[in-house]
Design an enzyme around this catalytic site. Sequence first.
Site, PDB file in Angstrom:
ATOM      1  N   GLY A  53     -34.335  -0.325  16.628  1.00 17.45           N
ATOM      2  CA  GLY A  53     -35.492   0.116  15.861  1.00 17.45           C
ATOM      3  C   GLY A  53     -36.693  -0.762  16.140  1.00 17.45           C
ATOM      4  N   GLY A  68     -40.755  -0.525  14.862  1.00 16.52           N
ATOM      5  CA  GLY A  68     -41.925   0.122  14.291  1.00 16.52           C
ATOM      6  C   GLY A  68     -41.650   1.330  13.436  1.00 16.52           C
ATOM      7  N   GLY A  86     -39.858   1.291  10.402  1.00 20.94           N
ATOM      8  CA  GLY A  86     -39.677   0.991   8.986  1.00 20.94           C
ATOM      9  C   GLY A  86     -40.878   1.406   8.156  1.00 20.94           C
ATOM     10  N   SER A  87     -40.652   1.632   6.867  1.00 23.82           N
ATOM     11  CA  SER A  87     -41.727   2.117   5.993  1.00 23.82           C
ATOM     12  C   SER A  87     -42.855   1.108   5.844  1.00 23.82           C
ATOM     13  CB  SER A  87     -41.158   2.459   4.608  1.00 23.82           C
ATOM     14  OG  SER A  87     -40.633   1.300   3.989  1.00 23.82           O
ATOM     15  N   CYS A 117     -43.551  -1.185   8.293  1.00 19.33           N
ATOM     16  CA  CYS A 117     -43.817  -1.705   9.637  1.00 19.33           C
ATOM     17  C   CYS A 117     -44.976  -0.952  10.283  1.00 19.33           C
ATOM     18  CB  CYS A 117     -42.558  -1.574  10.498  1.00 19.33           C
ATOM     19  SG  CYS A 117     -42.674  -2.442  12.068  1.00 19.33           S
ATOM     20  N   GLY A 147     -34.160   1.007  10.360  1.00 18.33           N
ATOM     21  CA  GLY A 147     -35.515   1.489  10.120  1.00 18.33           C
ATOM     22  C   GLY A 147     -35.610   2.995  10.045  1.00 18.33           C
ATOM     23  N   GLY A 148     -36.589   3.466   9.303  1.00 19.26           N
ATOM     24  CA  GLY A 148     -36.851   4.896   9.218  1.00 19.26           C
ATOM     25  C   GLY A 148     -35.943   5.660   8.285  1.00 19.26           C
ATOM     26  N   GLY A 156     -33.732  -1.145   4.332  1.00 18.36           N
ATOM     27  CA  GLY A 156     -34.643  -2.059   3.657  1.00 18.36           C
ATOM     28  C   GLY A 156     -35.224  -1.407   2.427  1.00 18.36           C
ATOM     29  N   SER A 157     -36.181  -0.500   2.635  1.00 16.67           N
ATOM     30  CA  SER A 157     -36.861   0.139   1.501  1.00 16.67           C
ATOM     31  C   SER A 157     -35.903   0.923   0.618  1.00 16.67           C
ATOM     32  CB  SER A 157     -37.973   1.065   2.001  1.00 16.67           C
ATOM     33  OG  SER A 157     -37.445   2.136   2.763  1.00 16.67           O
ATOM     34  N   ARG A 185     -40.402 -14.490  14.158  1.00 14.64           N
ATOM     35  CA  ARG A 185     -39.829 -13.175  14.437  1.00 14.64           C
ATOM     36  C   ARG A 185     -40.773 -12.326  15.273  1.00 14.64           C
ATOM     37  NH1 ARG A 185     -39.030  -7.814  12.685  1.00 14.64           N
ATOM     38  NH2 ARG A 185     -36.822  -7.278  12.521  1.00 14.64           N
TER      39      ARG A 185
END
Length: 514
Positions: free
Chosen positions: A324, A326, A328-329, A331, A365-366, A387-388, A429
């Site tokens: 992943g 870019g 993520g909510s 990112c 992500g996503g 994550g989110s 990171r």
Amino acid sequence: MADYLISGGTSYVPDDGLTAQQLFNCGDGLTYNDFLILPGYIDFTADQVDLTSALTKKITLKTPLVSSPMDTVTEAGMAIAMALTGGIGFIHHNCTPEFQANEVRKVKKYEQGFITDPVVLSPKDRVRDVFEAKARHGFCGIPITDTGRMGSRLVGIISSRDIDFLKEEEHDRFLEEIMTKREDLVVAPAGVTLKEANEILQRSKKGKLPIVNENDELVAIIARTDLKKNRDYPLASKDAKKQLLCGAAIGTHEDDKYRLDLLALAGVDVVVLDSSQGNSIFQINMIKYIKEKYPSLQVIGGNVVTAAQAKNLIDAGVDALRVGMGSGSICITQEVLACGRPQATAVYKVSEYARRFGVPVIADGGIQNVGHIAKALALGASTVMMGSLLAATTEAPGEYFFSDGIRLKKYRGMGSLDAMDKHLSSQNRYFSEADKIKVAQGVSGAVQDKGSIHKFVPYLIAGIQHSCQDIGAKSLTQVRAMMYSGELKFEKRTSSAQVEGGVHSLHSYEKRLF
């Protein structure tokens, strides 16, 4: 009638849908919303679906769910909850090495089987020492040996019942005056199996069961609370010592080697090399270093989104790949740096390549809902990192606050300026530690309260099982086999189809998921 009747019965079935290869060879980058999985045949119930899946080459989870190493998502509380429900949590590294190692230690000591390094006191210690131990460790069932150390003769035990009603002026009393004496204890001999010891503990109705050798010296102890956890959490992810599995994130810099040493000492089971772009000489060198110094420690490399990136990390010796960039909510890497890849395409392309070498893939992500989890797993991912979706649960770090009557928790990307300002690890990171001008690759925001992981994750598990049932697969292994064989079919969705697939044509509605 002749206009639509065809002779020959129903033996002829037209080819329908696209294989995964056809879907992703169109040249477009696809997200999870851009396609659907076509249903199959059901001859089993949803609760029969086996969700067992590989996290790494040597670690298998009963639930394919992983919490992200973000400072607003995973610390000890989240990692414990994820492991109890069959997944695993990765402790973030936007903190000091000592803090991170201590969080890992909390997870590993939460459920232990045979406890070989318990808190031990001596008969000449005082009641106040027990209260101090209780404040530090959260329990007060403490064995008493003649020297106050493991391996010496057991003389008694202190439990909450011995000290609950003592007045403050009695806190200077010696433990030998109030402890439960050795002759009143139920013990088990060294060499007993964990199953046998648990049965003895169950029959004894005691809180702790000391394990002693032929010289009556204390060699281990088991706790009744662990029996309850075994009963309440049958899917729990555990190591060979019956401790909960725990992961942690580290960077790829020289000072991360010290962090790694502390984590290994704390008992971490797997580390993820936390980088927004994992195809670097720094990560390759760190993978080789870890594999040489800690050959039994599982290492997850990433993040990657292409087979070419994956190749270099596989050659270096990774045990799994995190996919992943870019998506993520929180990112904004794709927007700011023009690098990345739509997540569905990234997961399929990397998984299809990595499976040839037995390297599992983590889709990172996503993920916005349980349907996205099912799609990621159907595209070849073994597990899904969130994550989110897990932020603002009870177990996530941070305090709740209210805005316009809605209960929220803060959630931020590790590439946000907010996170970078907190600790250097976030800058590392994104290769920004030496930059005078920081380029943010994430944002800070807030997420609505989702309640406890212990209610939310079972909802996710049930959703994945029902998805597999609709597909016609009794396990995630079968889903992936169907996908690679071409039996599993997909279909692209137009923007109108996406609207149709959501809630529509209502004046108002309430959307409750669980």
